[in-house]
Design an enzyme around this catalytic site. Structure first.
Site, PDB file in Angstrom:
ATOM      1  N   TYR A 181       0.804  -1.220   0.000  1.00 29.90           N
ATOM      2  CA  TYR A 181       0.000   0.000   0.000  1.00 29.90           C
ATOM      3  C   TYR A 181       0.839   1.273   0.000  1.00 29.90           C
ATOM      4  CZ  TYR A 181      -3.729  -3.232   1.312  1.00 29.90           C
ATOM      5  OH  TYR A 181      -4.618  -4.270   1.341  1.00 29.90           O
ATOM      6  N   THR A 182       2.022   1.217   0.565  1.00 32.17           N
ATOM      7  CA  THR A 182       2.837   2.435   0.683  1.00 32.17           C
ATOM      8  C   THR A 182       3.735   2.611  -0.528  1.00 32.17           C
ATOM      9  OG1 THR A 182       4.547   1.246   1.918  1.00 32.17           O
ATOM     10  CG2 THR A 182       2.834   2.344   3.204  1.00 32.17           C
TER      11      THR A 182
END
Length: 800
Positions: A119-120
């Site tokens: 996600y990052t």
């Protein structure tokens, strides 16, 4: 392939393998390199991002891609450990200057976990690229990666002293490191001064590098600790939160925390402070709120009206992570080995690394410049005989033939001939000829400059200084942590720690003590106190939870017990034995108990023993900070017992009564103030085989009540007593009988507060009213109250 089997002892194998493992985790995992301030995994992450083009000027990329590159090419370990290291490099509450910029949830100062790597997104920060600058110019050595498929750098060029700027922490086999972060501008300035003067002292360096500069700010106390750490690598400082005071509309005050110590978990700090409030360890806090938002950290501690906010703050400094001690342990890898290093050694190691990096880069650039110079000279020569060159090339069979002809006919070198045959036709204009001549001049100047740098050490150092100054100018920031020279002594008022409450203190003759709420006491009444069989109430009085109880025993010792540390027990229930609070000997018994509100008083205690010794000691002597063991109140000699402890505000008369009926009355002014370990002086001149049964304060309106072993009670008025001097024999209070004489077993001074007596024999208790006992003359033996033939001899008496 044939197997080779060796017989080895388990001890040797374990020792060898653990030695290898220890060396690996020391050098390859847990400790930073002094040159670039990075652990291997951090170095590999930064290099993988740089080599894949994931730089500050490009778009963010998924963190998972970087993690995959790192574990696939350089770091064959778990993806979580790599991602964890990557996230830390992006956390601005961990690093003074982040080396990775990250989009998405990268954790928090509350120790919340980051979002999953899928996600990052991340990319190198601009400052991180200064660590990697010139890495492609042969500035550092490369080694094969774990599977020999590619190369990785042993160390990064590190164009600024990252070890000091961002610090490091880690634990390995036998070694640990704790290096705090510092201000980049200060570190660079100190490095510049070290370059100018390699003999500069730590004191002189500290004019430029003031001390650590934590990303979370805070207040640092203890310059001596900083200096010690900078000299030896080890030292201790205090780091405390930045706390300000605000006044609310309702008049209450609140403490506002805007900065907390480095590495402190904010949510744990808030929880701890709230626990202290809920458990009533500190009185005066109404509420604790975490008001942190996008604008910054903010913890609000709302206080009650009229409380001492400074004392609350001091209590929280001492009992929570609002203040911590930070211990320097500046261990880093230097020359392949872990070393404990002072600041001069760290800067020196970094400087030597930069000298090597700049020298290698200069050699690389010089080599390229000389190669380009050689090509430019060939092109200029070719353009000067252009028609002949063109004619020769047109008559050649192919490129290879053309190159060979150029070398043979015009004496060009292999490199020059290659450049000529690759020359495009549009480059044959006059403009390009002028450009080549200009480039030739520039190359001449560059080569001269590069050779000067390599030949002149001062010139090389000037290059390092110029580049450090550029970084300082570009990335400098204001100091976040305030430094105070001295470590402030924390003083906590008792009122802050203990809620003020009036309670009833009770002590029984068998040593059971408790505090009881006034509500419970009033609901029961004195007579309903919880007692064991054969026990009775020694004393009860109203005290405050902020008072201190002094419990005195027959051994001449006292117990120092804060009232709030006593168990809160209902009046009808049995108390707690003093031995459960402070250990005492089996044959040690309580003889009296007092409470003190303030030890700063002129009051004093008087101690009297069975064998006729007496002494006086002032109340302030009894103040202590030791609660866990009995303390000396007076020296009691062998075969003697302390039988009486009195507390007086000023000098007054005391009466001594002995077993054989002698009495001596004198003033306490005859006693000198003595220390706690003194035995005192003679109180009364005892007859043979006589001993003291009572020593108490007396006044003109009092009477004396005495009990004999034969069951008799005798009461006399004060006027019978004759005031004399200490250490005399005194007067006789009993009529001496030849057969079965009376002997006094107990005596008490009766004041207006007393109305009842209790006589104790071996198998009976006899209760009565004191006023029913008529006052006797001096030479009488009183009135018989107990039938000793039925109940045995009287052994004690208690009045209330």
């Amino acid at each position: 392939m044939s197997e080779i089997i060796q017989d080895l002892s388990l001890e040797d194998v374990l020792g060898d393998r653990f030695g290898r493992y220890s060396k690996y985790i020391i050098q390859e995992r847990a400790l930073p390199d002094v040159r670039d301030g990075l652990k291997p995994v951090q170095r590999r992450i930064l290099y993988a991002m740089y080599s894949s083009g994931n730089t500050h000027d490009k778009n963010f990329r998924k963190s998972a891609k970087t993690v995959g590159d790192v574990i696939g090419q350089y770091h064959p370990h778990g993806d979580f450990s790599v991602y964890k290291a990557m996230v830390r490099l992006s956390q601005d509450w961990k690093l003074r200057h982040v080396l990775i910029e990250m989009h998405g949830n990268n954790g928090s100062i509350d120790n919340d976990p980051p979002a999953a790597m899928r996600y990052t997104e991340a990319k190198l920060s601009l400052l991180a690229e200064e660590l990697l600058r010139d890495i492609n110019k042969e500035t550092v050595s490369f080694i094969p990666n774990y599977d020999d498929t590619t190369l990785e750098p042993m160390v990064l060029p590190s164009r600024f002293p990252n070890l000091l700027v961002n610090g490091s922490t880690g634990i390995s086999a036998g070694y640990a490191t704790d290096i705090p972060p510092h201000n980049l501008a200060e570190v660079i300035q100190a490095t510049l001064k070290y370059i100018d003067n390699p003999d500069i002292t730590v004191n002189q360096l500290m004019k430029y590098i003031k001390g650590p500069d934590f990303p979370t700010g805070g207040i640092i106390q203890g310059i001596d600790g900083i200096k010690k750490a900078y000299e030896s690598g080890k030292g201790r400082i205090i780091v405390r939160s930045k706390v300000e005071e605000e006044t609310l509309r309702n008049g209450r005050k609140q403490l506002i925390i805007t900065e907390i110590p480095y590495e402190v978990n904010k949510s744990s700090l808030v929880k701890r402070i709230d626990e202290l409030r809920a458990d009533k360890k500190v009185d005066g806090i109404v509420e604790v709120r975490d008001e942190t938002d996008r604008t910054g950290l903010r913890i609000a501690i709302e206080l009650k009206k009229d409380v001492n906010s400074e004392s609350i703050k001091n209590y929280l400094y001492k009992n929570s992570d609002l203040q911590i001690s930070y211990n320097f342990n500046m261990v880093a890898i230097s020359d392949g080995r872990p070393k404990l290093m002072g600041i001069r050694q760290i800067i020196d190691s970094y400087l030597n690394h930069q000298i090597e990096v700049v020298a290698n880069r200069t050699k690389f650039e010089l080599d390229n410049a000389e190669k380009r110079m050689h090509i430019v000279e060939g092109l200029i020569k070719a353009l000067s005989i252009l028609d002949k060159v063109i004619e020769l090339i047109r008559s050649s069979k192919n490129k290879r033939d053309a190159k060979e002809n150029l070398i043979e006919v015009f004496e060009f070198t292999e490199e020059q001939a290659e450049a000529i045959v690759m020359l495009q036709l549009y480059r044959l204009t006059n403009t390009d000829i002028v450009a080549l001549e200009g480039e030739h001049k520039e190359l001449e100047a560059l080569i001269k400059q590069l050779r000067h740098i390599l030949d002149n050490h001062d010139a090389l150092l000037n290059v390092i200084k110029e580049e450090l100054n550029e970084i300082k100018k570009k990335f400098k920031s204001e100091r976040l942590s305030l430094i105070e020279a001295e470590i402030e002594e924390i003083k906590i008022d008792k009122e802050v720690m203990v809620p003020s409450e009036e309670v009833i203190l009770s002590m029984t003759r068998h040593g059971y003590i408790k505090r009881t709420s006034i509500r419970s006491f009033n609901a029961s009444g004195v007579e309903d106190i919880g007692l064991k069989d054969g026990d009775s109430l020694l004393k009860h009085q109203e005290v405050n939870t902020q008072d201190t109880v002094l419990v005195f025993t027959n051994k001449g010792r006292y117990l120092f017990i804060p009232v709030h540390k006593l168990a809160d027990i209902r009046w009808k229930e049995l108390g707690q034995h003093v031995s459960q609070i402070v250990p005492i000997e089996e044959d040690e018994v309580v003889i009296n108990v007092f409470n003190e509100k303030d030890f700063n008083t002129d009051a004093f205690y008087v101690f009297a023993t069975q064998n006729g010794m007496i002494k006086k000691s002032t109340v302030p002597l009894f103040k202590t900070t030791r609660f866990n063991k009995p303390l000396i109140a007076t020296k009691v000699k062998e075969n003697d017992d302390l039988i009486s402890v009195m507390r007086f505000e000023k000098d007054q008369l005391i009466t001594v009564i002995t077993n054989k009926g002698m009495s001596l009355t004198y003033n306490t002014s005859e006693l000198s103030d003595t220390g706690l370990r003194a035995a005192g002086v003679k109180s009364i001149n005892l007859k043979a085989e006589d001993f003291v049964v009572m020593t108490e304060g007396v006044s003109e309106n009092d009477t004396i009540l005495m009990a004999t072993q034969r069951g008799s009670l005798k009461r006399i008025s004060f006027k019978i007593l004759q005031v004399a001097k200490r250490a005399q024999r005194g007067i006789t209070l009993l009529k001496e009988l030849k057969k079965n004489p009376h002997r006094i077993v107990a005596a008490h001074v009766v004041t207006g507060e007393h109305s009842q007596y209790t006589l104790y024999s071996k198998s009976n208790e006899e209760h009565g009213l004191i006023n029913d006992i008529h006052k006797s003359e001096q030479y009488t033996n009183g009135s018989f109250i107990v039938d000793t033939d039925d109940f045995g001899e009287v052994i004690d008496m208690y009045i209330s």
